[in-house]
Design a protein around this motif. Structure first.
Motif, short mmCIF file in Angstrom:
data_model
loop_
_atom_site.label_atom_id
_atom_site.label_comp_id
_atom_site.label_asym_id
_atom_site.label_seq_id
_atom_site.Cartn_x
_atom_site.Cartn_y
_atom_site.Cartn_z
N VAL A 31 0.82 -1.22 0.00
CA VAL A 31 0.00 0.00 0.00
C VAL A 31 0.85 1.27 0.00
CG1 VAL A 31 -1.99 -1.11 1.08
CG2 VAL A 31 -0.24 -0.07 2.53
N LYS A 32 2.14 1.15 0.33
CA LYS A 32 3.04 2.31 0.33
C LYS A 32 4.45 1.84 0.10
CE LYS A 32 0.96 5.73 3.44
NZ LYS A 32 0.84 6.83 2.49
N SER A 33 5.26 2.71 -0.47
CA SER A 33 6.70 2.44 -0.56
C SER A 33 7.42 3.78 -0.58
CB SER A 33 7.03 1.64 -1.82
OG SER A 33 6.73 2.37 -2.98
N GLY A 34 8.70 3.74 -0.23
CA GLY A 34 9.50 4.96 -0.23
C GLY A 34 10.82 4.70 0.48
N THR A 35 11.59 5.75 0.68
CA THR A 35 12.81 5.59 1.45
C THR A 35 12.44 5.37 2.92
OG1 THR A 35 13.06 7.94 1.98
CG2 THR A 35 14.02 7.17 -0.12
N GLY A 36 13.38 4.83 3.68
CA GLY A 36 13.12 4.63 5.10
C GLY A 36 12.73 5.92 5.79
N SER A 37 13.44 7.00 5.47
CA SER A 37 13.16 8.28 6.14
C SER A 37 11.81 8.86 5.71
CB SER A 37 14.29 9.28 5.89
OG SER A 37 14.51 9.44 4.52
N GLU A 38 11.44 8.66 4.44
CA GLU A 38 10.12 9.13 3.98
C GLU A 38 8.99 8.46 4.75
OE1 GLU A 38 11.24 10.13 -0.71
OE2 GLU A 38 10.24 8.25 -0.19
N LEU A 39 9.11 7.15 4.91
CA LEU A 39 8.04 6.43 5.61
C LEU A 39 8.05 6.71 7.11
CD1 LEU A 39 8.00 2.99 3.72
CD2 LEU A 39 6.50 4.96 3.42
N LEU A 40 9.24 6.95 7.65
CA LEU A 40 9.32 7.32 9.08
C LEU A 40 8.55 8.60 9.37
CD1 LEU A 40 12.95 6.77 10.48
CD2 LEU A 40 10.82 5.91 11.46
N SER A 41 8.53 9.51 8.41
CA SER A 41 7.87 10.80 8.63
C SER A 41 6.46 10.85 8.03
CB SER A 41 8.72 11.94 8.05
OG SER A 41 8.96 11.73 6.68
N ASP A 42 6.00 9.75 7.45
CA ASP A 42 4.67 9.70 6.85
C ASP A 42 3.62 9.61 7.96
OD1 ASP A 42 2.21 8.25 5.88
OD2 ASP A 42 3.25 8.44 3.96
N PRO A 43 2.66 10.53 8.00
CA PRO A 43 1.67 10.55 9.11
C PRO A 43 0.90 9.25 9.25
CG PRO A 43 1.55 12.60 7.86
CD PRO A 43 2.48 11.69 7.10
N SER A 44 0.50 8.64 8.15
CA SER A 44 -0.30 7.41 8.25
C SER A 44 0.54 6.24 8.76
CB SER A 44 -0.96 7.07 6.91
OG SER A 44 0.03 6.79 5.94
N VAL A 45 1.81 6.23 8.38
CA VAL A 45 2.72 5.18 8.87
C VAL A 45 2.99 5.40 10.36
CG1 VAL A 45 5.05 4.20 8.68
CG2 VAL A 45 3.77 4.78 6.61
N LYS A 46 3.22 6.65 10.73
CA LYS A 46 3.43 6.96 12.15
C LYS A 46 2.25 6.49 12.99
CE LYS A 46 6.28 11.18 12.07
NZ LYS A 46 6.24 12.62 12.39
N ASP A 47 1.06 6.80 12.50
CA ASP A 47 -0.16 6.47 13.23
C ASP A 47 -0.35 4.96 13.36
OD1 ASP A 47 -2.57 7.04 14.56
OD2 ASP A 47 -3.70 6.75 12.72
N ALA A 48 -0.10 4.23 12.26
CA ALA A 48 -0.40 2.79 12.24
C ALA A 48 0.70 1.94 12.86
CB ALA A 48 -0.67 2.35 10.80
N TYR A 49 1.98 2.34 12.66
CA TYR A 49 3.08 1.42 12.99
C TYR A 49 4.08 1.96 13.99
CZ TYR A 49 1.10 -0.69 8.84
OH TYR A 49 0.24 -1.21 7.94
N LEU A 50 4.07 3.25 14.23
CA LEU A 50 5.11 3.82 15.12
C LEU A 50 4.55 4.27 16.46
CD1 LEU A 50 7.07 5.91 12.43
CD2 LEU A 50 7.50 3.58 13.22
N GLY A 51 3.25 4.08 16.65
CA GLY A 51 2.66 4.39 17.95
C GLY A 51 2.58 5.87 18.26
#
Length: 236
Positions: A214-234
């Motif tokens: 559903v998403k791809s990018g550099t590690g840093s891009e996904l670390l700062s992605d709001p939806s990724v933060k919300d779903a996987y980074l707590g």
């Protein structure tokens, strides 16, 4: 490009676990797959290593179509996996476990060099060289599983949940060693529930949900992605 998955699908009986997944891993990269339990991360790894046949699509490794190739022959080609749950041989010594990782090789001098490399990466294993694998701690067993996978001298190292069940200090240590292995020239495909650790080390990453990317990018891009933060980074 070292690895390319071209629209692969995979089913367990009537349940479709992967839906036309496409991804690439370039030579020298750390690529992470993140996602919730049941998203299809470990299934993707099993497809790459040959432990599960795909029902559709192609797996290209080092320029060759390996879609139908047996798992043991993929090891010979240069694909090696440290499986989820470690899968070490509990009744064998640390050294014998490591030696099992080199079962496809015959050059004793080169095998000994790689034993030395494993002991250099994981000094704890050297200290416990004659100890039975099953008597070691979870962290030590994880080190042993990674060390054993390296003994085939892979072009591509598959790491499935290397931090599972480990104390925070050991998690940090395992990930530092993963980066070191990569810097020594081994390409890595990493499945990991600890998204923070994985994304902070990965060059690129893919997010899996219910067998789809559903998403791809550099590690840093996904670390700062709001939806990724919300779903996987707590964090929101």
């Amino acid at each position: 490009m070292l690895l390319e998955l071209q629209e692969i699908s995979l089913s367990y009986g009537r349940i479709q676990a992967l839906h036309e997944i496409s991804l690439t891993v370039d030579q020298g990269e750390i690529v992470a797959l993140i996602g919730a339990n049941g998203a299809g991360k470990s299934t993707t790894m099993r497809a790459v290593s040959g432990l599960r046949p795909v029902s559709h699509g192609k797996i290209i490794f080092d320029g060759q179509d390996i879609t139908k190739l047996r798992a043991d022959l993929r090891v010979v080609r240069g694909v090696s996996q440290s499986p989820e749950g470690r899968g070490i041989f509990p009744g064998m010594t640390v050294r014998d476990n490591l030696e099992m990782g080199a079962y496809t090789r015959r050059n004793r001098v080169e095998i000994n060099k790689d034993l030395d490399r494993a002991f250099s990466l994981f000094p704890r294993l050297k200290e416990r060289e004659r100890q039975m694998g099953g008597t070691m701690s979870g962290g030590e067993q994880q080190m042993l599983a990674v060390g054993r996978a390296l003994m085939s001298r892979p072009k591509l190292l598959l790491l499935d949940e290397p931090s599972m069940g480990l104390a925070p200090m050991l998690i940090q240590q395992i990930f530092d060693i993963i980066v070191e292995i990569n810097q020594q020239g081994t390409t890595i495909l990493l499945v990991e529930q600890n998204a923070q650790q994985a994304l902070s080390r990965a060059h690129r990453a893919y997010v899996l949900e219910t067998g789809r990317i559903v998403k791809s990018g550099t590690g840093s891009e996904l670390l700062s992605d709001p939806s990724v933060k919300d779903a996987y980074l707590g964090v929101a």
